[in-house]
Design an enzyme around this catalytic site. Structure first.
Site, mmCIF file in Angstrom:
data_model
loop_
_atom_site.group_PDB
_atom_site.id
_atom_site.type_symbol
_atom_site.label_atom_id
_atom_site.label_comp_id
_atom_site.label_asym_id
_atom_site.label_seq_id
_atom_site.Cartn_x
_atom_site.Cartn_y
_atom_site.Cartn_z
ATOM 1 N N SER A 62 0.837 -1.234 -0.035
ATOM 2 C CA SER A 62 0.252 -0.073 0.099
ATOM 3 C C SER A 62 0.864 1.224 0.032
ATOM 4 O O SER A 62 1.796 1.442 -0.726
ATOM 5 C CB SER A 62 -0.975 0.148 1.375
ATOM 6 N N ASP A 296 -5.120 -2.641 -3.422
ATOM 7 C CA ASP A 296 -4.429 -2.494 -2.082
ATOM 8 C C ASP A 296 -3.529 -4.168 -1.724
ATOM 9 O O ASP A 296 -4.432 -5.007 -1.134
ATOM 10 C CB ASP A 296 -5.049 -1.876 -1.270
#
Length: 577
Positions: A62, A296
Site C-alpha cells: 500500500s 491494495d
C-alpha cells in the site's frame, strides 16, 4: 586481507494510507545518516567506524509500497535531506524539495482536492471505478518515474553507496483474478486439492541503485534499467499504484506478471526446509504474461516481512544474538496497532449488518495474522528484527502520534501541514532509533576489529554507544554499538514541528464545493449504471429531471455527512482551530 562481509539490512514498509509521509521522513533521515557516514569514512579518519552495511532488498504494501518504489528512484535523484523544523507551516519548503521525490510525492503533491476531482468521469460513458478520483495519483507516479529516467539518461550515478546493485523490490498486490495451484493428493476422480492464490506480489530488480558491477538477477524477479537507460522504470510506477489501490476508495489497477515468475516462486512450508515448489495449475494456452486487476496489497499482506526475511536467508541463517548478528530486517510501520495488552470486546449477538461488518474486520485481521512472521520475532533479545514506529512526546487531549491517523488513516490527505508534521516526526524518530535501538554487540566480529584498533572501549567507540535510561538519566550502554553510526550533520538533534491545526472556516470553504461536485458525479454515474443513461422524454421533451433532482439531493446529503465527519474527527484530535 579480505574485505569483511557487509551487514545485510532489509527494509519492510507497511501499509499506511496517508501516513506514507511519515515513512518518507524516516527514509529521508536514513539516507542522511548513511550519506554522512559514507563521507566520514571516505575522509580516512581512523575514529570513524569502518564496517559496511548494505541494503539489498525492500518490500512494501500500500502506502509503504509507494515509499519503497520512490526509495529505489531516489538512488538517482535524492538531493539531500530536508529538515522542516525551522520552517513554519505557511513557509515554502526548501528549493531542493522540488527534486526530493519522497517529499514531493508524499507531502506536496498528494492532496484531497485531487482525489475529489472528476476527471475520471469526464469522458462519455466513463465507468465509475472508485469513490475517489485516482487520476492525480497516476500523474504523481509518472512524474517521479520521468525524473528518475531523466537522471539515469543524463548519466547520474547512484548516490547511495550503501545500496546493492540491483536493489530487490517486492510490492504486495491483491490479485482479483488469482492464480490457481494444485496440491497433489492420492484421491479418486480428482487430481488433488485445487486452490487459488490472490495474495500476489510484483518482484522487481532495479539496477544501478548501488556502486560496482551489477549482481545477478534474483530468481523470479523482473529486471528494470539493466541497460542503464531507465525506460523500464514505468513498471515500478504500475506496481506502486496497484499496491496502493485502496478498495472502494481508489480504482483497481491493471498489472501483469510473466508466468515464469509464478513458476519460480517457492512456497514456505513449516518443516519443509527451503519450501515446497508448486507450479501454477494453468492450461497450456494460458496467456503470458498473466494479466489481472489489482487492489491494495495491504488487504492481504500489510506487513510483508516474509519476502525480506527469505531474501536475507538465501546466504545463510539469520543469527538473532547481538554478538553474531550479520543481517537484520527493519520494518517501518506508522500504525503498528500495539495499544498495550487488552482483550478484544465480546460483540454479543450481532444483527445482520453487525455480522457483515464484523466478518469484513475478521477477514482483514486473519489475513494479517501470520504465525511464521511472529515466531521469527518472539524473543526480546532478537537482534535480527527491528521496528520503527511513531513516537511523539507531550501529546495533549485527543492528539495522536500522527496527524494522518484520523478518518481511517485518510486524514493526512486533508491538509499539507498534517503531512509536513508527520514527515518531520519520521525524521526525528529515525534519528532516535538509529542512535539508541539499531545496534549490535561490541564483540560482534563486524565491529570488534575497529574497536580494537582504536583503543578498545576507551577509544572512539564511546561516540557511537547507544543510550538507555537509568534512574531517569540517559547513559551510554557499553554493551552495544550503533549499526549505522551517526556522523556529521546526522548527530545534530532533529527538531519537531508543533501539532498542526487548520481553521474551521478555511477548511469548510476549501472542501465544500469539491465534496459536492464529487458526490454528484459519483451519484450520476451510479444512477446511469443502475437506471440507464438520462434520456429525452418524448412527450415533454425534457431530461429526466426527477432523477437529476434525486441525485443532487443525495449528493448534497452525502457531501454534508462527509464534511461533518471530517470536521468532527479533526476537532476531536486537536487539528481544528
Amino acid at each position: 586481507m579480505a574485505e569483511a562481509k557487509p551487514f545485510e539490512l532489509g527494509l519492510v514498509m507497511a501499509g499506511a494510507v496517508s501516513a506514507g509521509a511519515y515513512t518518507a521522513g524516516v527514509l529521508d533521515f536514513m539516507f542522511q545518516a548513511f550519506d554522512e557516514w559514507q563521507k566520514s569514512k571516505a575522509s580516512g579518519r581512523p575514529e570513524v567506524p569502518d564496517h559496511t552495511v548494505r541494503v539489498g532488498v525492500a518490500s512494501g504494501a500500500s502506502a509503504g509500497g509507494i515509499a519503497t518504489a520512490l526509495m529505489a528512484l531516489s538512488a538517482f535523484t535524492w538531493p539531500g535531506p530536508l529538515d522542516l523544523a525551522g520552517l513554519g507551516y505557511d513557509a515554502p519548503p526548501p528549493a531542493a524539495a522540488a527534486r526530493h521525490l519522497l517529499f514531493r510525492a508524499w507531502v506536496r503533491e498528494i492532496d484531497i482536492l485531487g482525489l475529489l476531482g472528476t476527471r475520471d468521469l469526464a469522458a462519455p460513458r466513463s465507468e465509475l471505478r472508485a469513490l475517489l478520483d485516482g487520476t492525480s495519483l497516476r500523474e504523481i507516479a509518472d512524474r517521479a518515474v520521468a525524473d528518475g529516467t531523466a537522471a539515469i539518461r543524463a548519466g547520474t550515478q547512484s548516490r547511495f553507496g550503501w545500496m546493492a546493485n540491483p536493489l530487490r523490490v517486492v510490492l504486495t498486490l491483491s490479485n482479483l483474478r488469482g492464480v490457481p495451484y494444485l496440491l497433489p493428493m492420492q484421491a479418486e476422480a480428482v487430481r488433488g486439492y485445487r486452490m487459488v492464490n490472490h495474495a500476489d506480489y510484483a518482484h522487481l530488480a532495479v539496477y544501478g541503485t548501488g556502486p560496482g558491477a551489477p549482481g545477478l538477477l534474483p530468481d523470479g524477479a523482473s529486471a528494470l534499467n539493466r541497460a542503464g537507460l531507465g525506460e523500464q522504470l514505468g513498471l515500478l510506477a504500475d506496481a506502486a499504484l496497484a499496491t496502493s489501490a485502496f478498495p472502494v476508495g481508489l480504482p483497481a489497477r491493471r498489472f501483469a506478471n510473466p508466468l515464469a515468475l509464478y513458476r519460480a516462486r517457492r512456497w514456505p512450508v513449516p518443516g519443509a526446509g527451503d519450501g515446497l515448489e508448486l507450479a501454477p495449475d494453468l492450461t497450456p494456452d494460458a496467456e503470458d504474461p498473466w494479466r489481472f486487476p489489482a487492489l491494495d496489497g495491504g488487504v492481504l499482506y500489510n506487513e510483508p516481512l516474509e519476502f525480506v526475511r527469505r531474501a536475507l536467508c538465501e546466504g545463510g541463517t539469520m543469527p538473532t544474538d547481538a554478538n553474531a548478528a550479520d543481517r537484520a530486517l527493519l520494518m517501518i510501520d506508522p500504525f503498528p496497532d500495539d495499544r498495550g495488552r487488552h482483550d478484544p470486546p465480546d460483540p454479543g449477538e450481532p444483527d445482520l449488518i453487525a455480522s457483515t461488518l464484523g466478518l469484513l474486520g475478521a477477514w482483514r485481521d486473519q489475513a494479517r495474522f501470520r504465525p511464521d512472521d511472529l515466531a521469527a520475532a518472539l524473543a526480546e533479545d532478537d537482534f535480527s528484527h527491528f521496528l520503527i514506529a511513531p513516537v511523539r512526546e507531550g501529546k495533549a487531549g485527543g492528539e495522536t502520534e500522527l496527524a494522518a491517523a484520523g478518518l481511517g488513516s485518510f486524514a493526512g490527505f486533508i491538509d499539507e501541514s498534517f503531512r509536513r508534521h508527520d514527515f518531520q516526526l519520521g525524521r526525528r524518530n529515525c534519528q532516535k532509533f538509529l542512535q539508541d535501538h539499531l545496534c549490535i554487540a561490541v564483540d560482534n566480529p563486524l565491529v570488534a576489529p575497529w574497536i580494537a584498533r582504536t583503543g578498545g572501549m576507551a577509544g572512539a567507540v564511546g561516540d557511537f554507544l547507544p543510550k538507555r535510561r537509568v534512574n531517569g538519566q540517559r547513559v551510554p550502554d557499553p554493551r552495544f554499538m550503533q549499526l549505522i553510526p551517526l556522523c556529521g550533520s546526522a548527530i545534530e538533534p532533529v527538531g519537531r514541528l508543533p501539532w498542526p491545526n487548520v481553521r474551521r472556516a478555511v477548511l469548510r470553504n476549501r472542501l465544500d464545493q469539491p465534496l459536492k461536485t464529487r458526490a454528484r458525479a459519483v451519484g450520476m454515474a451510479l444512477a446511469e449504471k443502475i437506471l440507464g443513461e438520462a434520456r429525452i422524454d418524448p412527450e415533454r421533451g425534457t431530461i429526466d429531471l426527477a432523477r437529476t433532482l434525486l441525485v443532487d439531493g443525495l449528493a448534497g446529503w452525502m457531501a454534508g455527512l462527509a464534511e461533518k465527519s471530517i470536521l468532527g474527527d479533526l476537532e476531536a484530535r486537536g487539528l481544528l482551530a
